[in-house]
Write a protein that holds these residues in place. Structure first.
Motif, PDB file in Angstrom:
ATOM      1  N   ARG A  23       2.520   4.720  13.112  1.00  0.00           N
ATOM      2  CA  ARG A  23       3.624   4.623  12.141  1.00  0.00           C
ATOM      3  C   ARG A  23       3.905   3.165  11.784  1.00  0.00           C
ATOM      4  N   ARG A  24       3.591   2.263  12.754  1.00  0.00           N
ATOM      5  CA  ARG A  24       3.911   0.848  12.536  1.00  0.00           C
ATOM      6  C   ARG A  24       2.799   0.097  11.806  1.00  0.00           C
ATOM      7  N   LEU A  25       1.682   0.758  11.530  1.00  0.00           N
ATOM      8  CA  LEU A  25       0.573   0.067  10.848  1.00  0.00           C
ATOM      9  C   LEU A  25       0.990  -0.299   9.434  1.00  0.00           C
ATOM     10  N   LYS A  26       0.529  -1.483   9.019  1.00  0.00           N
ATOM     11  CA  LYS A  26       0.911  -1.961   7.694  1.00  0.00           C
ATOM     12  C   LYS A  26      -0.199  -1.633   6.692  1.00  0.00           C
ATOM     13  N   VAL A  27       0.159  -0.862   5.685  1.00  0.00           N
ATOM     14  CA  VAL A  27      -0.796  -0.486   4.638  1.00  0.00           C
ATOM     15  C   VAL A  27      -0.485  -1.341   3.409  1.00  0.00           C
ATOM     16  N   GLY A  28      -1.501  -1.985   2.824  1.00  0.00           N
ATOM     17  CA  GLY A  28      -1.205  -2.752   1.609  1.00  0.00           C
ATOM     18  C   GLY A  28      -2.191  -3.866   1.351  1.00  0.00           C
ATOM     19  N   ASP A  29      -1.673  -4.956   0.769  1.00  0.00           N
ATOM     20  CA  ASP A  29      -2.492  -6.078   0.302  1.00  0.00           C
ATOM     21  C   ASP A  29      -3.508  -6.523   1.371  1.00  0.00           C
ATOM     22  N   PRO A  30      -4.800  -6.342   1.102  1.00  0.00           N
ATOM     23  CA  PRO A  30      -5.790  -6.679   2.128  1.00  0.00           C
ATOM     24  C   PRO A  30      -5.874  -8.181   2.431  1.00  0.00           C
ATOM     25  N   PHE A  31      -5.332  -9.026   1.531  1.00  0.00           N
ATOM     26  CA  PHE A  31      -5.333 -10.461   1.810  1.00  0.00           C
ATOM     27  C   PHE A  31      -4.200 -10.872   2.749  1.00  0.00           C
ATOM     28  N   ASP A  32      -3.236  -9.982   2.955  1.00  0.00           N
ATOM     29  CA  ASP A  32      -2.145 -10.280   3.886  1.00  0.00           C
ATOM     30  C   ASP A  32      -2.712 -10.236   5.310  1.00  0.00           C
ATOM     31  N   GLU A  33      -2.496 -11.324   6.062  1.00  0.00           N
ATOM     32  CA  GLU A  33      -3.068 -11.421   7.416  1.00  0.00           C
ATOM     33  C   GLU A  33      -2.573 -10.297   8.331  1.00  0.00           C
ATOM     34  N   ASP A  34      -1.415  -9.723   8.014  1.00  0.00           N
ATOM     35  CA  ASP A  34      -0.849  -8.681   8.883  1.00  0.00           C
ATOM     36  C   ASP A  34      -1.249  -7.269   8.471  1.00  0.00           C
ATOM     37  N   THR A  35      -1.984  -7.148   7.377  1.00  0.00           N
ATOM     38  CA  THR A  35      -2.335  -5.795   6.919  1.00  0.00           C
ATOM     39  C   THR A  35      -3.338  -5.136   7.873  1.00  0.00           C
ATOM     40  N   ASP A  36      -3.079  -3.874   8.160  1.00  0.00           N
ATOM     41  CA  ASP A  36      -3.980  -3.107   9.036  1.00  0.00           C
ATOM     42  C   ASP A  36      -4.893  -2.185   8.234  1.00  0.00           C
ATOM     43  N   ILE A  37      -4.365  -1.623   7.156  1.00  0.00           N
ATOM     44  CA  ILE A  37      -5.149  -0.704   6.331  1.00  0.00           C
ATOM     45  C   ILE A  37      -5.056  -1.184   4.887  1.00  0.00           C
ATOM     46  N   GLY A  38      -6.200  -1.482   4.287  1.00  0.00           N
ATOM     47  CA  GLY A  38      -6.220  -1.992   2.914  1.00  0.00           C
ATOM     48  C   GLY A  38      -6.396  -0.860   1.916  1.00  0.00           C
ATOM     49  N   ALA A  39      -7.112  -1.171   0.820  1.00  0.00           N
ATOM     50  CA  ALA A  39      -7.298  -0.189  -0.252  1.00  0.00           C
ATOM     51  C   ALA A  39      -8.631   0.532  -0.078  1.00  0.00           C
ATOM     52  N   LEU A  40      -8.649   1.809  -0.423  1.00  0.00           N
ATOM     53  CA  LEU A  40      -9.908   2.568  -0.387  1.00  0.00           C
ATOM     54  C   LEU A  40     -10.782   2.145  -1.577  1.00  0.00           C
ATOM     55  N   ILE A  41     -12.062   2.446  -1.474  1.00  0.00           N
ATOM     56  CA  ILE A  41     -13.052   1.815  -2.358  1.00  0.00           C
ATOM     57  C   ILE A  41     -12.801   2.065  -3.850  1.00  0.00           C
ATOM     58  N   ASP A  42     -12.397   3.268  -4.234  1.00  0.00           N
ATOM     59  CA  ASP A  42     -12.077   3.512  -5.650  1.00  0.00           C
ATOM     60  C   ASP A  42     -11.197   4.750  -5.796  1.00  0.00           C
ATOM     61  N   GLU A  43     -10.790   4.981  -7.023  1.00  0.00           N
ATOM     62  CA  GLU A  43      -9.849   6.048  -7.320  1.00  0.00           C
ATOM     63  C   GLU A  43     -10.405   7.417  -6.934  1.00  0.00           C
ATOM     64  N   GLN A  44     -11.706   7.580  -7.225  1.00  0.00           N
ATOM     65  CA  GLN A  44     -12.355   8.860  -6.952  1.00  0.00           C
ATOM     66  C   GLN A  44     -12.386   9.144  -5.444  1.00  0.00           C
ATOM     67  N   HIS A  45     -12.662   8.097  -4.678  1.00  0.00           N
ATOM     68  CA  HIS A  45     -12.714   8.279  -3.232  1.00  0.00           C
ATOM     69  C   HIS A  45     -11.316   8.552  -2.678  1.00  0.00           C
TER      70      HIS A  45
END
Ligand code: NDP
Length: 489
Positions: free
Chosen positions: A311-333
């Motif tokens: 629940r505490r994982l940070k989802v978002g901007d992959p350039f943010d040093e604290d991000t744990d989960i970034g963006a998936l490869i594309d809209e279709q995926h």
């Protein structure tokens, strides 16, 4: 970073190719145009295969000593290391993965390249002197020839480095087709290889779509070996292509790995291992521990801890040093992942966390998602989701754990958590996968080969075995001294 433009790299030259234009890559984390790659055609592949063939048959590379090849590969490793931050940022922009994992990928690429350099010096055969009077046999190891490499989008620089330096160490010449989504680091590393002193034509890169250039490359009669990493569906198409000309192949495909936690495990470490197993690299990882099996006696507490920490994982901007989960490869995926999550709910799995697309239109984000009480009949138990989605199933005995873990079409990796060596070895021996890790997860080293069984493919990546894929043995039997006639007529 500004938008990068890449053209094919063939015969040591940057060439426009016969292509129709460019493939535009937009950042999956915000939509900015980050790169353009030349859209290759079969003609570009023909040129690249021709350049590689010329480099292999007439060029210096296969004829150099192992030491000379090792020197070039070590210089390449130095250059990748010196460009660590720049390459990592390219991976973040094109893949959407968190920056800290992208840096780890580049470090991994350096380690793999150095290890391959050491193998260039150890390429050796063997001698038999016990095969009869006057007879000696030399088994020599030679480069397999011109190799076609096809890589996916989830670890562009890292998976490239599981293949390219090993092929080069053996003395092969390479034609690489990177993923249409993430071709940047392949061109960057090819340029660094040229700077390191790799002769022209030894390492060629053609970008473009799999259905056109990938298909043409893997069916090409001028190729001696194909190494592919990607989906099981495309992998079987690649094997059909190679079989047309009886070309050897190695295919590293999907997975649906089990992460099995016994009650006697170090539970704090196992909770972390559960998170790492499924959320590393946004869950876009062939060796993800995406099916978590927990022994019933500890299940309620253990699963509650996994949910609480997730629940505490940070989802978002992959350039943010604290991000744990970034963006998936594309809209279709993203839509595929979201669709499988919906199917999980409809089929009756208990949603314990997440379950929704995150971030609105700003990028292709998905919440960390956990399903409890997942049954083997459910789609999410069986299909590779390739996103941040964990399925949890409870088990009673060693027997149950092994049966559930092996109940899959895949067989790439599995993980076991227990302090009891008896349990670890008993379970590990019975798991049907090329890779088993105990009390750790998605771990490894350049010396350790990766291979699949069942729907996860065949052939080896990394390690001595991965290197030997790019070689072949020649048996030279020599008779010396008097030879008794076979037809004494
Ligand atoms: P693919 O298997 O389609 O793509 C992998 C590589 O193969 C890409 O470079 C692709 O090119 C290329 N390719 C596609 N079609 C052909 C062909 N006919 N002949 C030769 N090469 C071809 O995977 P996707 O990108 O479509 O991902 C789909 C699913 O595959 C994922 O959701 C995941 O389940 C699995 N996957 C597994 C990976 C692993 O590490 N084992 C990695 C990536 C995906 P291009 O992308 O340019 O079209």
């Amino acid at each position: 970073m500004s938008t990068r433009s890449y053209h094919h790299f063939i015969g040591g030259e940057v060439v426009d190719g016969a292509g129709r234009g460019a493939i535009e890559r937009r950042s999956p984390a915000g939509g900015r145009l980050v790169a353009r790659y030349a859209e290759g055609t079969p003609d570009d592949i023909d040129l690249a295969v021709e350049a590689a063939r010329a480099a292999f048959e007439q060029g210096p590379w296969p004829r150099m000593s192992g030491l000379q090849r090792a020197e070039v590969l070590n210089r390449l490793a130095d250059l990748i290391r010196d460009n660590r931050e720049r390459l990592a940022r390219i991976e973040v922009e094109e893949v959407g993965k968190p920056i800290r994992f992208a840096r780890g990928d580049i470090d991994g690429a350096v380690g793999l390249t150095r290890y391959a350099a050491s193998l260039a010096m150890q390429m050796a055969g063997s001698v038999y002197t016990n095969i009869g009077a006057g007879k000696t046999a030399l088994l020599t190891r030679e480069a397999v020839g011109v190799v076609a490499l096809v890589t996916p989008w989830n670890f562009p620089a890292l998976i490239l480095s599981q293949k390219v330096p090993f092929a080069l160490a053996a003395g092969c010449a390479v034609v690489l087709k990177p993923s249409e989504f993430t071709s940047g680091s392949a061109f960057e590393i090819a340029a660094l290889a040229a700077e390191a002193g790799l002769p022209a034509g030894v390492f060629n890169v053609v970008s473009g779509y799999g259905a056109t250039v990938g298909d043409h490359l893997t069916a090409h009669p001028g190729i001696d070996f194909v190494s592919f990493t990607g989906s099981t569906r495309t992998g079987s198409r690649v094997v059909a292509n190679t079989s047309r000309h009886l070309v050897k192949s190695s295919v590293e495909l999907g997975g649906k790995s089990a992460n099995i936690v016994f009650a006697d495990a170090d539970l704090e470490a196992a909770v972390d291992g559960a998170l790492m197993g499924v959320f590393f690299n946004n869950g876009e990882c062939c060796v993800s521990g995406s099916r978590l099996f927990v022994q019933s006696s500890i299940a309620d507490d253990f699963i509650a801890k996994v949910v609480e920490r997730s629940r505490r994982l940070k989802v978002g901007d992959p350039f943010d040093e604290d991000t744990d989960i970034g963006a998936l490869i594309d809209e279709q995926h993203l839509a595929k992942v979201a669709g499988l999550v919906r199917t999980g709910i409809e089929e009756g799995a208990e949603l314990a966390l997440g379950g929704k697309v995150a971030g609105g239109s700003a990028g292709h984000f998905h919440e960390a998602t956990i399903f409890d009480r997942v049954e083997p009949g459910m789609t999410i138990f069986r299909e590779e989701i390739f996103g941040p989605v964990l399925s949890v199933t409870r088990f009673e005995t060693v027997e149950d754990a092994v049966r559930l873990a092996n109940d899959t079409a895949y067989g790439l990796s599995n993980y076991v958590w227990s302090k009891n060596i008896d349990t670890v070895l008993t379970v590990a021996k019975r798991l049907k996968s090329g890779w088993v890790q105990a009390n750790t997860v998605i771990d490894g080293a350049p010396q350790l080969p990766l291979t699949g069984v069942k729907g996860s493919g065949f052939g080896y990546e990394m390690g001595q075995a991965g290197f030997e894929e790019f070689t072949q043995l020649k048996t030279l039997l020599i008779h010396t001294g008097p030879r008794a006639p076979v037809f004494p007529v």
